[in-house]
Motif scaffolding. Structure first.
Motif, mmCIF file in Angstrom:
data_model
loop_
_atom_site.group_PDB
_atom_site.id
_atom_site.type_symbol
_atom_site.label_atom_id
_atom_site.label_comp_id
_atom_site.label_asym_id
_atom_site.label_seq_id
_atom_site.Cartn_x
_atom_site.Cartn_y
_atom_site.Cartn_z
ATOM 1 N N ALA A 118 0.111 2.750 -1.017
ATOM 2 C CA ALA A 118 1.488 2.546 -0.562
ATOM 3 C C ALA A 118 2.489 3.105 -1.567
ATOM 4 N N ALA A 119 2.228 2.879 -2.854
ATOM 5 C CA ALA A 119 3.130 3.392 -3.884
ATOM 6 C C ALA A 119 3.098 4.917 -3.939
ATOM 7 N N HIS A 121 2.295 6.908 -1.430
ATOM 8 C CA HIS A 121 2.977 7.356 -0.205
ATOM 9 C C HIS A 121 4.476 7.462 -0.440
ATOM 10 N N GLU A 122 5.037 6.449 -1.051
ATOM 11 C CA GLU A 122 6.476 6.442 -1.312
ATOM 12 C C GLU A 122 6.864 7.569 -2.272
ATOM 13 N N ARG A 123 6.028 7.798 -3.278
ATOM 14 C CA ARG A 123 6.331 8.829 -4.265
ATOM 15 C C ARG A 123 6.379 10.217 -3.652
ATOM 16 N N ALA A 125 6.723 11.021 -0.338
ATOM 17 C CA ALA A 125 7.184 10.968 1.054
ATOM 18 C C ALA A 125 7.882 12.243 1.491
#
Length: 261
Positions: A118-119, A121-123, A125
């Motif tokens: 999840a982290a 993915h955010e980085r 995006a």
């Protein structure tokens, strides 16, 4: 394994956080707690994983930079590149920065921990050519690739699966492709293992970890981190099919290999 804070964390009462929580977790530094034989990369570990690993692993950033430099020899405009155990995406990020002008390269980071994924993915995006996949590496299907990186990851794969994973990596590489593998290793005999352990403990003390945190981390990794010796790692590579292998990094119990198909 995922910033260079060297100070000991303290509670409001001024006591070192090397004490146990009520549930039996012990501090291993940087606000991370773990139980005996129960280290985890999920949950609260994600919040301070990057400074923790950079403080724990000698020449962590330099080794990541070396991986990026090595990639110059293998990544082309149409390459497919994998980062196994991508965690927060630090190694993948270093590679992307190195090849920011190669917009057609496809990058895939793989990790089994949903919180890390999840982290990451955010980085990433905003990157259309970056995929972050949650998967057990022993079950993942690779596309043909020019470069595969494992940065302090396979040491956490259970030994019974490790040879199969190396076979999959070799099979996935294009001819002339590279597997860049960094790993914690055991020494070839008990005397050298004792020396390496003592020197590594000194390193962690010098970087601000308390004796209780060092012991807590060691206890938490029992049955979780299972390093092989240099010879055993080389045997894994050769059995997988790699004939051209060179050591590109070595410091105490930390090594990096470049294996070319």
């Amino acid at each position: 394994m995922g910033s260079n804070s060297a100070s000991l964390s303290k509670s409001d009462s001024g006591e070192l956080n090397s004490e146990s929580k009520d549930n039996g977790d012990r501090s291993v530094g940087d606000g991370i707690y773990a139980v005996n034989a129960g280290w985890s990369f999920s949950g609260d570990t994600v919040k301070t994983f990057q400074p923790h690993v950079e403080r724990s692993v000698p020449f962590y950033r330099e080794a990541q930079n070396l991986v990026a430099q090595i990639s110059d020899f293998y990544i082309r405009d149409d390459s497919y590149v994998y980062d196994i155990g991508t965690s927060l995406g630090a190694t993948l990020g270093a590679l992307l920065d190195r090849h920011r002008d190669r917009s057609d390269v496809r990058w895939t980071g793989i990790d089994t921990e949903i919180d890390m994924v999840a982290a990451a993915h955010e980085r990433f995006a905003e990157y259309r050519n970056v995929a972050i996949v949650q998967s057990d590496i022993s079950e993942y299907h690779f596309e043909p690739s020019d470069m595969i990186v494992s940065f302090y990851t396979l040491q956490f794969v259970p030994p019974k699966y490790r040879q199969d994973v190396l076979h999959k990596i070799y099979s996935a590489l294009n001819w002339g492709g590279a597997f860049v593998w960094f790993e914690k290793v055991r020494a070839p005999d008990a005397r050298f293992q004792d020396i390496n352990t003592a020197l590594y403990n000194d390193y962690k003390l010098e970087n601000g970890f308390s004796p209780d945190e060092i012991i807590g981390k060691s206890r938490s990794l029992k049955g979780v981190l299972e390093p092989f010796s240099t010879g055993a790692n080389m045997d894994l590579l050769h059995r997988a099919g790699f004939e051209d292998v060179v050591t590109v990094f070595k410091y105490l119990c930390f090594e990096g290999y470049l294996a070319v198909k």
